[in-house]
Design a protein around this motif. Structure first.
Motif, PDB file in Angstrom:
ATOM      1  N   VAL A  64      -8.301   2.317  -5.671  1.00 16.86           N
ATOM      2  CA  VAL A  64      -7.635   3.621  -5.596  1.00 16.86           C
ATOM      3  C   VAL A  64      -6.774   3.859  -6.828  1.00 16.86           C
ATOM      4  CG1 VAL A  64      -5.945   5.004  -4.336  1.00 16.86           C
ATOM      5  CG2 VAL A  64      -7.679   3.732  -3.087  1.00 16.86           C
ATOM      6  N   ARG A  65      -6.096   2.836  -7.298  1.00 19.75           N
ATOM      7  CA  ARG A  65      -5.197   3.002  -8.439  1.00 19.75           C
ATOM      8  C   ARG A  65      -5.923   2.966  -9.786  1.00 19.75           C
ATOM      9  NH1 ARG A  65       0.173   2.803  -7.888  1.00 19.75           N
ATOM     10  NH2 ARG A  65       0.380   2.068 -10.025  1.00 19.75           N
TER      11      ARG A  65
ATOM     12  N   GLN B  59     -14.578   5.112  -4.506  1.00 16.39           N
ATOM     13  CA  GLN B  59     -13.490   5.223  -5.471  1.00 16.39           C
ATOM     14  C   GLN B  59     -13.941   5.058  -6.923  1.00 16.39           C
ATOM     15  OE1 GLN B  59     -10.303   6.077  -5.081  1.00 16.39           O
ATOM     16  NE2 GLN B  59     -10.580   6.402  -2.871  1.00 16.39           N
TER      17      GLN B  59
ATOM     18  N   THR C  37       0.815  -1.211   0.000  1.00 10.77           N
ATOM     19  CA  THR C  37       0.000   0.000   0.000  1.00 10.77           C
ATOM     20  C   THR C  37       0.851   1.266   0.000  1.00 10.77           C
ATOM     21  OG1 THR C  37      -0.176  -0.207   2.423  1.00 10.77           O
ATOM     22  CG2 THR C  37      -1.994  -1.082   1.091  1.00 10.77           C
TER      23      THR C  37
ATOM     24  N   VAL D 106      -1.238   4.168  -2.283  1.00  6.43           N
ATOM     25  CA  VAL D 106      -2.670   4.182  -1.984  1.00  6.43           C
ATOM     26  C   VAL D 106      -2.914   4.528  -0.517  1.00  6.43           C
ATOM     27  CG1 VAL D 106      -3.162   2.503  -3.790  1.00  6.43           C
ATOM     28  CG2 VAL D 106      -2.767   1.703  -1.462  1.00  6.43           C
TER      29      VAL D 106
ATOM     30  N   ARG E 181      -6.521   6.276 -11.974  1.00  6.17           N
ATOM     31  CA  ARG E 181      -6.185   7.339 -11.022  1.00  6.17           C
ATOM     32  C   ARG E 181      -6.023   8.687 -11.709  1.00  6.17           C
ATOM     33  NH1 ARG E 181      -1.455   6.411  -6.740  1.00  6.17           N
ATOM     34  NH2 ARG E 181      -3.164   6.214  -5.245  1.00  6.17           N
TER      35      ARG E 181
ATOM     36  N   ARG F 200      -5.411   9.368  -0.543  1.00  2.00           N
ATOM     37  CA  ARG F 200      -4.777   8.195   0.068  1.00  2.00           C
ATOM     38  C   ARG F 200      -5.346   7.937   1.450  1.00  2.00           C
ATOM     39  NH1 ARG F 200       1.352   9.659   0.081  1.00  2.00           N
ATOM     40  NH2 ARG F 200       0.414  11.565   0.920  1.00  2.00           N
TER      41      ARG F 200
END
Length: 284
Positions: free
Chosen positions: A66-67, A131, A22, A27, A70, A84
């Motif tokens: 999250v990624r 997200q 992480t 993230v 992005r 994050r």
């Protein structure tokens, strides 16, 4: 080697792996990655691999959601929030899971495990909805008034975000069921009838927590206005450290406080649904 020592070594290694992933994946902040590592290691050490892999599934959801796209998400005009996961967010999302692992990890309580799965499912569902919902082609709508809102607005929902929440909560339940099924097969012992319903129960718990999260966010969550960006924000300060102006909500009802409440409700709802299904329909 003693089984307890093996479990703690497994938990330590798993926690270190999650923390590094992480952090290197950007993230989570440093404090967030450390908190995730500690919580994952604690749960795996107390409950064994059957509990640890459920948190790994959540960490995987965090990493992927999250990624995912992005750069595109960064270009979308959204309500201001830290992209994050920090230590407070990690503790709020997984705090109940760690408490339940402390209470029931060393026991054979099927309900304790179901409650743990429900807390993680609610957290994963809200994470995925937040997200991925911002990528919806249609504007999200406030859950209370159904008016269009800016992407990321507290209490706003979208079809894409709802589908993401359903998928994340179902995934957590499926991983939990698979872990217990494999554990029972390796130990050559019968599985608890309640465990067969974990995916369905986790889905119910995850969505119950997500709906409550949206309702609380739309009504009582503290929201600020960032005069420099000329947009609403969940943060009390902007990127330069200057204070933002309070717009609505109670100061104590932050997104972290809502996460604590919604994951507790997700745990309770998962227990209730799993128990009812097991007693009504029995084992598959």
């Amino acid at each position: 080697m003693a089984p307890a020592l093996v479990a703690w070594l497994w938990g330590l290694g798993l926690g270190l792996l999650v923390g590094l992933a992480t952090l290197l994946g950007n993230v989570a902040t440093r404090s967030g990655a450390l908190t995730l590592a500690i919580l994952t290691g604690l749960v795996a050490g107390l409950g064994g691999w059957e509990w640890g892999v459920v948190l790994v599934a959540f960490d995987a959801c965090l990493f992927v959601t999250v990624r995912y796209r992005r750069v595109v998400k960064a270009s979308i005009e959204t309500v201001g929030r830290e992209p994050r996961l920090g230590w407070a967010g990690a503790l709020a999302r997984l705090g109940w899971a760690a408490i339940l692992a402390t209470l029931y990890g060393r026991s054979d309580s099927a309900l304790g495990y179901a409650a743990f799965v429900g807390a993680v499912a609610a957290s994963a569902a809200d994470l995925a909805a937040t997200q991925l919902g911002v990528l919806s082609a249609q504007r999200p709508r406030l859950v209370t008034t159904w008016r269009p809102a800016l992407p990321g607005t507290p209490g706003a929902i979208s079809t894409l975000g709802t589908i993401a929440a359903v998928g994340a909560s179902w995934l957590i339940g499926l991983v939990a069921l698979s872990a217990q099924a494999l554990s029972s097969w390796l130990a050559q012992s019968p599985a608890a009838p309640l465990w067969a319903w974990l995916p369905v129960a986790a889905l119910a718990g995850g969505m119950a927590g997500t709906v409550l999260d949206s309702l609380l966010a739309a009504t009582g969550q503290r929201v600020y206005y960032d005069p420099r960006r000329e947009q609403p924000s969940e943060c009390d300060v902007d990127s330069t450290g200057a204070p933002n102006e309070p717009v609505r909500g109670w100061a104590w009802l932050t997104s972290e406080a809502i996460d604590l409440v919604s994951t507790a409700v997700g745990a309770a709802a998962t227990c209730a649904v799993a128990t009812w299904l097991a007693h009504s329909l029995g084992h598959w």
